[in-house]
Design an enzyme around this catalytic site. Structure first.
Site, PDB file in Angstrom:
ATOM      1  N   ASN A   1       9.753  -2.396  -9.128  1.00  0.00           N
ATOM      2  CA  ASN A   1       8.450  -2.992  -9.466  1.00  0.00           C
ATOM      3  C   ASN A   1       8.217  -2.892 -10.965  1.00  0.00           C
ATOM      4  O   ASN A   1       7.874  -1.826 -11.470  1.00  0.00           O
ATOM      5  CB  ASN A   1       7.352  -2.252  -8.692  1.00  0.00           C
ATOM      6  CG  ASN A   1       5.948  -2.729  -9.056  1.00  0.00           C
ATOM      7  OD1 ASN A   1       5.769  -3.554  -9.960  1.00  0.00           O
ATOM      8  ND2 ASN A   1       4.962  -2.211  -8.360  1.00  0.00           N
TER       9      ASN A   1
ATOM     10  N   HIS B   1       4.220 -10.560  -5.525  1.00  0.00           N
ATOM     11  CA  HIS B   1       4.515  -9.477  -6.476  1.00  0.00           C
ATOM     12  C   HIS B   1       5.457  -8.487  -5.782  1.00  0.00           C
ATOM     13  O   HIS B   1       5.229  -8.101  -4.630  1.00  0.00           O
ATOM     14  CB  HIS B   1       3.195  -8.817  -6.876  1.00  0.00           C
ATOM     15  CG  HIS B   1       3.352  -7.524  -7.610  1.00  0.00           C
ATOM     16  ND1 HIS B   1       4.212  -7.372  -8.669  1.00  0.00           N
ATOM     17  CD2 HIS B   1       2.759  -6.310  -7.420  1.00  0.00           C
ATOM     18  CE1 HIS B   1       4.135  -6.123  -9.111  1.00  0.00           C
ATOM     19  NE2 HIS B   1       3.266  -5.465  -8.373  1.00  0.00           N
TER      20      HIS B   1
ATOM     21  N   CYS C   1      -0.770  -5.493 -12.494  1.00  0.00           N
ATOM     22  CA  CYS C   1       0.338  -6.269 -11.912  1.00  0.00           C
ATOM     23  C   CYS C   1      -0.065  -7.706 -11.589  1.00  0.00           C
ATOM     24  O   CYS C   1       0.791  -8.524 -11.233  1.00  0.00           O
ATOM     25  CB  CYS C   1       0.880  -5.587 -10.665  1.00  0.00           C
ATOM     26  SG  CYS C   1       1.514  -3.943 -10.985  1.00  0.00           S
TER      27      CYS C   1
HETATM   28  O1  UT7 Z   1       2.185  -2.680  -8.318  1.00  0.00           O
HETATM   29  C1  UT7 Z   1       1.443  -2.132  -7.295  1.00  0.00           C
HETATM   30  C2  UT7 Z   1       1.337  -0.681  -7.255  1.00  0.00           C
HETATM   31  N1  UT7 Z   1       1.611   0.118  -6.136  1.00  0.00           N
HETATM   32  C3  UT7 Z   1       2.047  -0.186  -4.893  1.00  0.00           C
HETATM   33  O2  UT7 Z   1       2.226  -1.278  -4.490  1.00  0.00           O
HETATM   34  C4  UT7 Z   1       2.303   0.966  -3.968  1.00  0.00           C
HETATM   35  C5  UT7 Z   1       1.817   0.757  -2.579  1.00  0.00           C
HETATM   36  N2  UT7 Z   1       2.197   1.878  -1.738  1.00  0.00           N
HETATM   37  C6  UT7 Z   1       3.482   2.102  -1.334  1.00  0.00           C
HETATM   38  O3  UT7 Z   1       4.388   1.380  -1.693  1.00  0.00           O
HETATM   39  C7  UT7 Z   1       3.710   3.243  -0.376  1.00  0.00           C
HETATM   40  O4  UT7 Z   1       2.471   3.784   0.001  1.00  0.00           O
HETATM   41  C8  UT7 Z   1       4.629   4.373  -0.949  1.00  0.00           C
HETATM   42  C9  UT7 Z   1       6.063   3.869  -1.080  1.00  0.00           C
HETATM   43  C10 UT7 Z   1       4.106   4.849  -2.267  1.00  0.00           C
HETATM   44  C11 UT7 Z   1       4.638   5.536   0.032  1.00  0.00           C
HETATM   45  O5  UT7 Z   1       5.113   5.113   1.293  1.00  0.00           O
HETATM   46  P1  UT7 Z   1       4.269   5.407   2.614  1.00  0.00           P
HETATM   47  O6  UT7 Z   1       5.075   4.874   3.734  1.00  0.00           O
HETATM   48  O7  UT7 Z   1       2.895   4.851   2.419  1.00  0.00           O
HETATM   49  O8  UT7 Z   1       4.276   6.974   2.694  1.00  0.00           O
HETATM   50  P2  UT7 Z   1       3.036   7.998   2.677  1.00  0.00           P
HETATM   51  O9  UT7 Z   1       2.462   8.106   1.319  1.00  0.00           O
HETATM   52  O10 UT7 Z   1       2.117   7.672   3.822  1.00  0.00           O
HETATM   53  O11 UT7 Z   1       3.798   9.337   3.018  1.00  0.00           O
HETATM   54  C12 UT7 Z   1       4.456   9.553   4.279  1.00  0.00           C
HETATM   55  C13 UT7 Z   1       5.284  10.810   4.154  1.00  0.00           C
HETATM   56  C14 UT7 Z   1       4.516  11.988   3.548  1.00  0.00           C
HETATM   57  O12 UT7 Z   1       4.985  13.164   4.143  1.00  0.00           O
HETATM   58  P3  UT7 Z   1       4.148  13.863   5.319  1.00  0.00           P
HETATM   59  O13 UT7 Z   1       2.789  14.183   4.730  1.00  0.00           O
HETATM   60  O14 UT7 Z   1       4.068  12.860   6.420  1.00  0.00           O
HETATM   61  O15 UT7 Z   1       4.973  15.063   5.650  1.00  0.00           O
HETATM   62  C15 UT7 Z   1       4.949  11.986   2.100  1.00  0.00           C
HETATM   63  O16 UT7 Z   1       4.867  13.243   1.495  1.00  0.00           O
HETATM   64  O17 UT7 Z   1       6.387  10.553   3.271  1.00  0.00           O
HETATM   65  C16 UT7 Z   1       6.392  11.547   2.234  1.00  0.00           C
HETATM   66  N3  UT7 Z   1       6.942  10.947   1.037  1.00  0.00           N
HETATM   67  C17 UT7 Z   1       8.256  10.963   0.750  1.00  0.00           C
HETATM   68  N4  UT7 Z   1       9.302  11.473   1.404  1.00  0.00           N
HETATM   69  C18 UT7 Z   1      10.521  11.326   0.871  1.00  0.00           C
HETATM   70  C19 UT7 Z   1       6.277  10.289   0.056  1.00  0.00           C
HETATM   71  N5  UT7 Z   1       7.161   9.878  -0.881  1.00  0.00           N
HETATM   72  C20 UT7 Z   1       8.388  10.276  -0.465  1.00  0.00           C
HETATM   73  C21 UT7 Z   1       9.673  10.160  -1.003  1.00  0.00           C
HETATM   74  N6  UT7 Z   1      10.710  10.684  -0.316  1.00  0.00           N
HETATM   75  N7  UT7 Z   1       9.921   9.530  -2.165  1.00  0.00           N
END
Ligand code: UT7
Length: 325
Positions: A282, A252, A113
């Site tokens: 993205n 980005h 990216c």
């Molecule tokens: O181009 C660059 C590439 N990548 C990025 O920039 C990604 C960077 N990371 C992110 O954008 C975020 O980390 C995500 C959007 C991927 C995830 O958001 P988060 O706030 O960091 O959530 P998390 O991974 O810490 O998960 C929190 C909770 C978890 O549940 P528990 O374990 O607390 O029960 C996940 O299972 O949210 C859950 N979760 C979801 N729930 C509903 C993860 N994805 C989803 C979803 N819908 N789509």
């Protein structure tokens, strides 16, 4: 001393929309969760038969039209992409052929990216050295083809599209690309990658493989905020600019919360931060040129504005650029 100026800009998004309501039908998620955690409502996704070269070519055509430049004046085509049509040859040679840019050399830059910033830096060096006068710089990606639509932590984010610039030689000092910086740290390779389908573990239909992306989202999130903030500061320091002299910060477009955190670290007020992630998602190397193009067309960014661009991607690879558009 030559300077590189942005002579034309264009972008292209696929027609096909993938909304949060569509994703609710695929995985256990909700529009409310996706909107609040990412800022994304919908993304544009390639239709069957479309690939990165299609989006790159359409964006490039628009940038060339706006620049009023003819095919024979383009000397180099640089495509930043991590999702080429083929492992080889590069996307740039397909674009070169489709647009009849018969005198142009070609290269793809694979810097995830951060590819667009790396491509811009490369073009700037060719122009500053006096080697070329007109270069097509394209950021184009088709991440939907490498996204697992059963994985709710990634399928909510990624999208497809392209943005392109005609970068040209100028002898005027006070416009164009002021400074660029690129950095990397391979310690984080395993945190965001497509594990199979490359030369280490080639595609094999009789084996269980992962040919879509794996991402440690929270880890990448923290790294992204810290490296983009540091690089934005570095680019300003090295250019001798203060943050107040910047009209717009364009990070980005990875996640609205990442964009907000970088803006906060930089003390940039919301009205000076460009975000179009809500309707675009993205699309990797394409996010920054698409955001510039859309906001210039909307009249928000104006000719002569100073833009601070920052990006990061898998690797980790990151970079920034200060430009007067
Ligand atoms: O181009 C660059 C590439 N990548 C990025 O920039 C990604 C960077 N990371 C992110 O954008 C975020 O980390 C995500 C959007 C991927 C995830 O958001 P988060 O706030 O960091 O959530 P998390 O991974 O810490 O998960 C929190 C909770 C978890 O549940 P528990 O374990 O607390 O029960 C996940 O299972 O949210 C859950 N979760 C979801 N729930 C509903 C993860 N994805 C989803 C979803 N819908 N789509």
């Amino acid at each position: 001393m030559y300077r590189s100026i942005i002579r034309g800009i264009g972008s292209h998004l696929p027609q096909n929309r993938l909304t949060n309501a569509d994703i609710e039908k695929m995985v256990d998620t909700s529009d409310a969760w996706i909107t609040s955690r990412t800022g994304i409502s919908e993304r544009r996704i390639a239709s069957p038969g479309e690939a990165t070269s299609n989006f790159a070519t359409e964006a490039a055509k628009k940038a060339m039209d706006q620049a009023g430049i003819s095919a024979e004046d383009i000397e180099m085509v640089i495509v930043a992409t991590e999702t080429p049509d083929y492992l080889f040859p590069p996307v740039a040679v397909i674009v070169q052929h489709r647009l009849g840019l018969n005198k142009a050399g070609v290269m793809d830059i694979h810097a995830t990216c951060a590819g667009f910033i790396t491509a811009l830096q490369t073009a700037d060096q060719y122009i500053r050295s006096g080697m070329y006068q007109n270069i097509l710089v394209i950021g184009a990606d088709t991440l939907s083809r490498f996204t697992d639509y059963t994985d709710r932590s990634t399928c909510i984010l990624f999208a497809d599209g392209a943005g392109a610039l005609v970068v040209s030689r100028s002898e005027t000092e006070d416009i164009g690309i002021i400074h660029t910086a690129t950095h990397a740290n391979g310690e984080h390779v395993q945190s965001l990658l497509i594990p199979s389908g490359g030369s280490l573990d080639p595609f094999n239909p009789s084996k269980e493989q992962k040919t879509t992306m794996y991402m440690d989202g929270p880890k990448i999130f923290k790294l992204a905020v810290s490296v983009m903030s540091e690089t934005a500061k570095e680019v300003l320091d090295k250019s001798g600019y203060s943050v107040d002299q910047v009209n717009f910060l364009i990070p980005h477009q990875a996640n609205q919360r990442i964009i907000d955190a970088v803006a906060k670290n930089m003390d940039v007020p919301q009205e000076k931060v460009i975000s179009n992630i809500k309707y675009v998602g993205n699309n990797s190397s394409a996010t920054i040129p698409i955001a510039i193009d859309a906001n210039m067309k909307a009249g928000k960014i104006k000719k002569g504005d100073t833009l601070l661009l920052v990006a990061f991607g898998a690797g980790l690879i990151w970079g920034g650029a200060l430009i007067k558009i």
